[in-house]
Design a protein around this motif. Structure first.
Motif, PDB file in Angstrom:
ATOM      1  N   ARG A 174       0.453  -0.661  -0.040  1.00  0.00           N
ATOM      2  CA  ARG A 174      -0.511  -0.114  -0.450  1.00  0.00           C
ATOM      3  C   ARG A 174       0.627   1.127  -0.124  1.00  0.00           C
ATOM      4  O   ARG A 174       0.496   2.395  -0.389  1.00  0.00           O
ATOM      5  CB  ARG A 174      -1.162  -0.002   0.865  1.00  0.00           C
ATOM      6  N   LEU A 175       2.409   1.170   0.695  1.00  0.00           N
ATOM      7  CA  LEU A 175       2.716   2.221   0.081  1.00  0.00           C
ATOM      8  C   LEU A 175       2.756   3.199  -1.237  1.00  0.00           C
ATOM      9  O   LEU A 175       2.906   4.680  -1.025  1.00  0.00           O
ATOM     10  CB  LEU A 175       4.854   1.723   0.502  1.00  0.00           C
ATOM     11  N   ASP A 176       3.032   2.483  -2.541  1.00  0.00           N
ATOM     12  CA  ASP A 176       2.934   3.245  -3.231  1.00  0.00           C
ATOM     13  C   ASP A 176       1.016   3.471  -3.595  1.00  0.00           C
ATOM     14  O   ASP A 176       1.019   4.737  -4.519  1.00  0.00           O
ATOM     15  CB  ASP A 176       3.458   2.836  -4.572  1.00  0.00           C
ATOM     16  N   SER A 177       0.562   2.604  -2.892  1.00  0.00           N
ATOM     17  CA  SER A 177      -0.864   2.738  -3.650  1.00  0.00           C
ATOM     18  C   SER A 177      -2.529   3.353  -3.583  1.00  0.00           C
ATOM     19  O   SER A 177      -2.700   4.323  -3.763  1.00  0.00           O
ATOM     20  CB  SER A 177      -2.236   0.961  -3.819  1.00  0.00           C
ATOM     21  N   ASN A 178      -1.890   3.039  -1.669  1.00  0.00           N
ATOM     22  CA  ASN A 178      -2.666   3.741  -1.194  1.00  0.00           C
ATOM     23  C   ASN A 178      -2.367   3.758   0.874  1.00  0.00           C
ATOM     24  O   ASN A 178      -2.615   3.204   1.531  1.00  0.00           O
ATOM     25  CB  ASN A 178      -4.214   2.792  -1.358  1.00  0.00           C
ATOM     26  N   PRO A 179      -1.433   4.538   0.783  1.00  0.00           N
ATOM     27  CA  PRO A 179      -0.661   4.393   1.876  1.00  0.00           C
ATOM     28  C   PRO A 179      -1.323   5.046   2.991  1.00  0.00           C
ATOM     29  O   PRO A 179      -1.314   4.653   4.261  1.00  0.00           O
ATOM     30  CB  PRO A 179       0.346   5.793   2.150  1.00  0.00           C
ATOM     31  N   LEU A 180      -2.412   5.542   3.241  1.00  0.00           N
ATOM     32  CA  LEU A 180      -3.834   5.986   4.194  1.00  0.00           C
ATOM     33  C   LEU A 180      -3.838   4.800   4.426  1.00  0.00           C
ATOM     34  O   LEU A 180      -4.227   4.868   6.007  1.00  0.00           O
ATOM     35  CB  LEU A 180      -5.226   7.200   3.513  1.00  0.00           C
ATOM     36  N   ARG A 181      -4.059   3.762   4.086  1.00  0.00           N
ATOM     37  CA  ARG A 181      -4.586   2.124   4.463  1.00  0.00           C
ATOM     38  C   ARG A 181      -4.186   1.740   5.986  1.00  0.00           C
ATOM     39  O   ARG A 181      -4.730   0.901   6.229  1.00  0.00           O
ATOM     40  CB  ARG A 181      -5.511   1.616   3.495  1.00  0.00           C
ATOM     41  N   ILE A 182      -2.488   2.218   5.287  1.00  0.00           N
ATOM     42  CA  ILE A 182      -1.725   1.455   6.172  1.00  0.00           C
ATOM     43  C   ILE A 182      -2.336   2.059   7.756  1.00  0.00           C
ATOM     44  O   ILE A 182      -1.918   0.417   8.553  1.00  0.00           O
ATOM     45  CB  ILE A 182      -0.386   2.399   5.875  1.00  0.00           C
ATOM     46  N   LEU A 183      -2.279   3.141   7.904  1.00  0.00           N
ATOM     47  CA  LEU A 183      -2.790   3.815   9.168  1.00  0.00           C
ATOM     48  C   LEU A 183      -3.911   2.546   9.999  1.00  0.00           C
ATOM     49  O   LEU A 183      -4.481   1.746  11.216  1.00  0.00           O
ATOM     50  CB  LEU A 183      -3.641   5.062   9.331  1.00  0.00           C
ATOM     51  N   ASP A 184      -4.836   1.596   9.074  1.00  0.00           N
ATOM     52  CA  ASP A 184      -5.707   1.357   9.583  1.00  0.00           C
ATOM     53  C   ASP A 184      -5.095  -0.103   9.548  1.00  0.00           C
ATOM     54  O   ASP A 184      -5.895  -1.548  10.538  1.00  0.00           O
ATOM     55  CB  ASP A 184      -6.619   1.125   8.588  1.00  0.00           C
ATOM     56  N   SER A 185      -3.844  -0.762   9.470  1.00  0.00           N
ATOM     57  CA  SER A 185      -3.314  -1.939   9.758  1.00  0.00           C
ATOM     58  C   SER A 185      -3.474  -2.482  10.668  1.00  0.00           C
ATOM     59  O   SER A 185      -3.402  -2.013  11.959  1.00  0.00           O
ATOM     60  CB  SER A 185      -1.304  -2.379   9.118  1.00  0.00           C
ATOM     61  N   LYS A 186      -3.632  -3.857  11.308  1.00  0.00           N
ATOM     62  CA  LYS A 186      -4.509  -4.985  12.232  1.00  0.00           C
ATOM     63  C   LYS A 186      -3.313  -5.624  12.864  1.00  0.00           C
ATOM     64  O   LYS A 186      -2.330  -5.686  13.936  1.00  0.00           O
ATOM     65  CB  LYS A 186      -5.274  -5.119  12.338  1.00  0.00           C
ATOM     66  N   ASN A 187      -2.190  -4.864  12.503  1.00  0.00           N
ATOM     67  CA  ASN A 187      -0.022  -5.367  12.242  1.00  0.00           C
ATOM     68  C   ASN A 187       0.507  -4.707  13.440  1.00  0.00           C
ATOM     69  O   ASN A 187       0.452  -3.538  13.603  1.00  0.00           O
ATOM     70  CB  ASN A 187       0.140  -5.480  10.944  1.00  0.00           C
ATOM     71  N   ALA A 188       0.871  -5.465  14.526  1.00  0.00           N
ATOM     72  CA  ALA A 188       1.296  -5.214  16.362  1.00  0.00           C
ATOM     73  C   ALA A 188       2.763  -4.357  15.421  1.00  0.00           C
ATOM     74  O   ALA A 188       3.056  -2.653  15.819  1.00  0.00           O
ATOM     75  CB  ALA A 188       1.245  -6.517  16.327  1.00  0.00           C
ATOM     76  N   ASP A 189       3.207  -4.280  14.443  1.00  0.00           N
ATOM     77  CA  ASP A 189       5.234  -3.588  14.221  1.00  0.00           C
ATOM     78  C   ASP A 189       4.491  -2.889  13.296  1.00  0.00           C
ATOM     79  O   ASP A 189       5.200  -1.610  13.776  1.00  0.00           O
ATOM     80  CB  ASP A 189       5.742  -4.613  13.514  1.00  0.00           C
ATOM     81  N   THR A 190       3.573  -2.746  12.199  1.00  0.00           N
ATOM     82  CA  THR A 190       3.353  -1.475  11.541  1.00  0.00           C
ATOM     83  C   THR A 190       2.546  -0.451  12.511  1.00  0.00           C
ATOM     84  O   THR A 190       2.750   1.196  12.654  1.00  0.00           O
ATOM     85  CB  THR A 190       1.967  -2.054  10.432  1.00  0.00           C
ATOM     86  N   GLN A 191       1.771  -0.201  13.591  1.00  0.00           N
ATOM     87  CA  GLN A 191       0.757  -0.266  14.943  1.00  0.00           C
ATOM     88  C   GLN A 191       2.045   0.317  15.454  1.00  0.00           C
ATOM     89  O   GLN A 191       2.203   1.782  15.813  1.00  0.00           O
ATOM     90  CB  GLN A 191      -0.179  -0.862  15.366  1.00  0.00           C
ATOM     91  N   ALA A 192       2.936   0.033  15.653  1.00  0.00           N
ATOM     92  CA  ALA A 192       4.068   0.638  16.573  1.00  0.00           C
ATOM     93  C   ALA A 192       5.378   1.279  16.350  1.00  0.00           C
ATOM     94  O   ALA A 192       5.585   2.821  16.554  1.00  0.00           O
ATOM     95  CB  ALA A 192       5.010  -0.890  17.135  1.00  0.00           C
ATOM     96  N   LEU A 193       5.315   1.052  14.498  1.00  0.00           N
ATOM     97  CA  LEU A 193       5.722   2.390  13.348  1.00  0.00           C
ATOM     98  C   LEU A 193       5.268   3.445  13.412  1.00  0.00           C
ATOM     99  O   LEU A 193       5.644   4.888  13.564  1.00  0.00           O
ATOM    100  CB  LEU A 193       6.288   1.428  12.962  1.00  0.00           C
ATOM    101  N   LEU A 194       3.687   2.949  13.878  1.00  0.00           N
ATOM    102  CA  LEU A 194       2.626   4.477  12.839  1.00  0.00           C
ATOM    103  C   LEU A 194       3.333   4.956  14.564  1.00  0.00           C
ATOM    104  O   LEU A 194       2.496   6.605  14.662  1.00  0.00           O
ATOM    105  CB  LEU A 194       1.555   3.917  12.998  1.00  0.00           C
ATOM    106  N   LYS A 195       3.420   4.940  15.978  1.00  0.00           N
ATOM    107  CA  LYS A 195       3.420   5.740  16.791  1.00  0.00           C
ATOM    108  C   LYS A 195       4.091   6.598  16.652  1.00  0.00           C
ATOM    109  O   LYS A 195       3.554   7.678  17.213  1.00  0.00           O
ATOM    110  CB  LYS A 195       3.387   5.144  18.135  1.00  0.00           C
TER     111      LYS A 195
END
Ligand code: HAM
Length: 423
Positions: A197-218
């Motif tokens: 999604r980084l290239d196609s629809n990065p905003l949806r990354i905010l919705d990710s349920k993945n714990a590592d991704t969520q930690a990164l988003l903090k």
């Protein structure tokens, strides 16, 4: 021969549960009417282009979930995956937007998703769209109205409101740029879907349920810091209206929604009692969509709820807020099928006099004993009996199934009978 089965993820709504659907629809219809909404019914099939241009080409719905097919003319058609696009198309085409509109709709939607509890391929939405108002008061009204829905259905303690502002397209463009720059420095910690999604629809990354991704988003840039003053003020005003109406909400800064047409306010009513499919109702503002689909610029806001998910929540409460399945008032039996002419005639006269009564007529040849068993099983309050002596004397016998009491009435004048039945 093999039996033909229903399509996977497209269950029937059988009579033992359809009364629940009718009652929910009836309750919500009354509430919509009390807020001056009118119903609109759109077709189930639309040109595929409508959904590409509204929901967005790089959303999950359009990329993976649409039922699209060429019709016999070779034009690409799709089963509607949601109602907003068709509603906007209809409003533009039928010139409904010369004045503000408050519209609601219900019906089946189609998404090719992996079926699981609360997620089907044919599911049903009840939705609403309001056109012509740009201020936050109209958003407050629909959130207050949806809160009233939950109250009417006895679900207030099963749901909670999540709210966010995603600003204007320009704010999101600047935010996206910075978000992508930040995430690209940390791609190793991103889940696979989010990398895509980084290239196609990065905003949806905010919705990710993945714990590592969520930690990164903090530590990632926050969309709130990119909102224009106008968007921030709009959101603050909405929040203050909700507070003054005692509508509790959580400001969820990760909430972006899965459809491209939103701006500023987005919201979801979620429940922790729905398992993985936690969203009962979602919506928001979409001021650009009417123009994007060829109409004159027109502010808009709306929401849709999933009826199957609503039913899952009601089921957990034993459907206590519903009235129960309507049972027959009268089970009408004849001792011999040759009396059906008299029975049909009497039943029709009673239907005219007692329009609210449910009258169930027994048509098969069987003994009165057997028919009484059926009457009992049906839950009817009264059994009406035409046997030889009743026919000979122009009478009908009534048995009150609860009291066990039996009486005979003349049928030339039915007022005594109807008085007894309605007493
Ligand atoms: P949505 O969030 O895609 O929004 O869907 C609204 C609701 O439909 C969801 O909250 C969920 O309850 C239900 N739903 C969605 N997919 C499924 C499924 N596969 N199975 C069962 N239920 C499902 C929209 O559709 C927007 N058109 C809402 C809107 C109206 N925004 C502005 N106006």
């Amino acid at each position: 021969m093999d039996k033909i089965k229903a399509v996977k993820g497209m269950p029937d709504i059988t009579p033992d549960v359809s009364w629940q659907w009718s009652q929910i629809e009836h309750t919500l219809q009354q509430l919509f009417t009390s807020y001056a909404f009118r119903e609109i019914r759109m077709p189930i099939v639309e040109s595929t282009g409508l959904f590409l241009r509204s929901i967005g080409e790089v959303t999950d719905i359009v990329e993976k979930e649409m039922y699209s097919f060429p019709d016999r003319n070779g034009d690409s058609m799709s089963l509607r995956p949601e109602g907003t696009a068709g509603c906007v198309r209809a409003c533009i085409e039928r010139n409904l937007l010369e004045q503000p509109q408050k519209l609601w709709y219900r019906g089946p939607m189609f998404r090719y998703e992996r079926p699981q509890k609360g997620r089907q391929r044919q599911f049903h939405q009840i939705g609403a769209e309001i056109f012509g108002y740009s201020g936050p008061a109209v958003e407050a009204e629909i959130l207050i109205m949806t809160a009233r829905f939950w109250q009417a259905l006895g679900l207030s303690d099963s749901v909670s409101l999540q709210l966010n502002s995603i600003g204007t397209a320009e704010s999101r463009r600047r935010f996206k740029e910075d978000l992508v720059n930040y995430l690209k420095k940390n791609t190793a910690n991103l889940d696979e879907d989010s990398q895509r999604r980084l290239d196609s629809n990065p905003l949806r990354i905010l919705d990710s349920k993945n714990a590592d991704t969520q930690a990164l988003l903090k530590e990632a840039p926050s969309l709130m810091n990119y909102l224009s003053d106008e968007s921030s003020n709009h959101f603050a005003e909405l929040c203050s209206l909700l507070k003054s109406e005692n509508i509790a909400y959580e400001h969820n800064m990760q909430l972006v929604r899965g459809l491209d047409y939103y701006n500023d306010t987005v919201f979801e009513w979620v429940s922790d009692k729905l398992g993985a499919q936690a969203t009962l109702c979602g919506g928001g503002r979409y001021d650009g969509l009417v123009e994007q689909l060829g109409g004159k610029s027109c502010p808009a806001v709306g929401f849709a709820m999933g009826v199957e998910r609503l039913i899952l929540l009601l089921e957990q409460k034993g459907f206590a807020a519903l009235k129960g399945e309507p049972l027959p008032d009268i089970y009408f039996m004849v001792a011999d099928t040759s009396y059906h002419k008299e029975a049909l005639d009497l039943a029709e006269r009673l239907r005219s006099l007692l329009p609210d009564f449910v009258i169930m007529q027994h048509f098969a040849q069987s003994s009165l004993k057997n028919q009484f068993k059926k009457a009992d099983k049906s839950g009817a309050r009264f059994a009406l009996i035409l046997a030889e002596s009743e026919i000979a004397n122009q009478q009908v016998t009534v048995k009150n199934m609860q009291l066990g009491e039996q009486k005979t009435f003349a049928i030339d004048n039915l007022s005594d009978l109807t008085d007894y039945l309605t007493d």
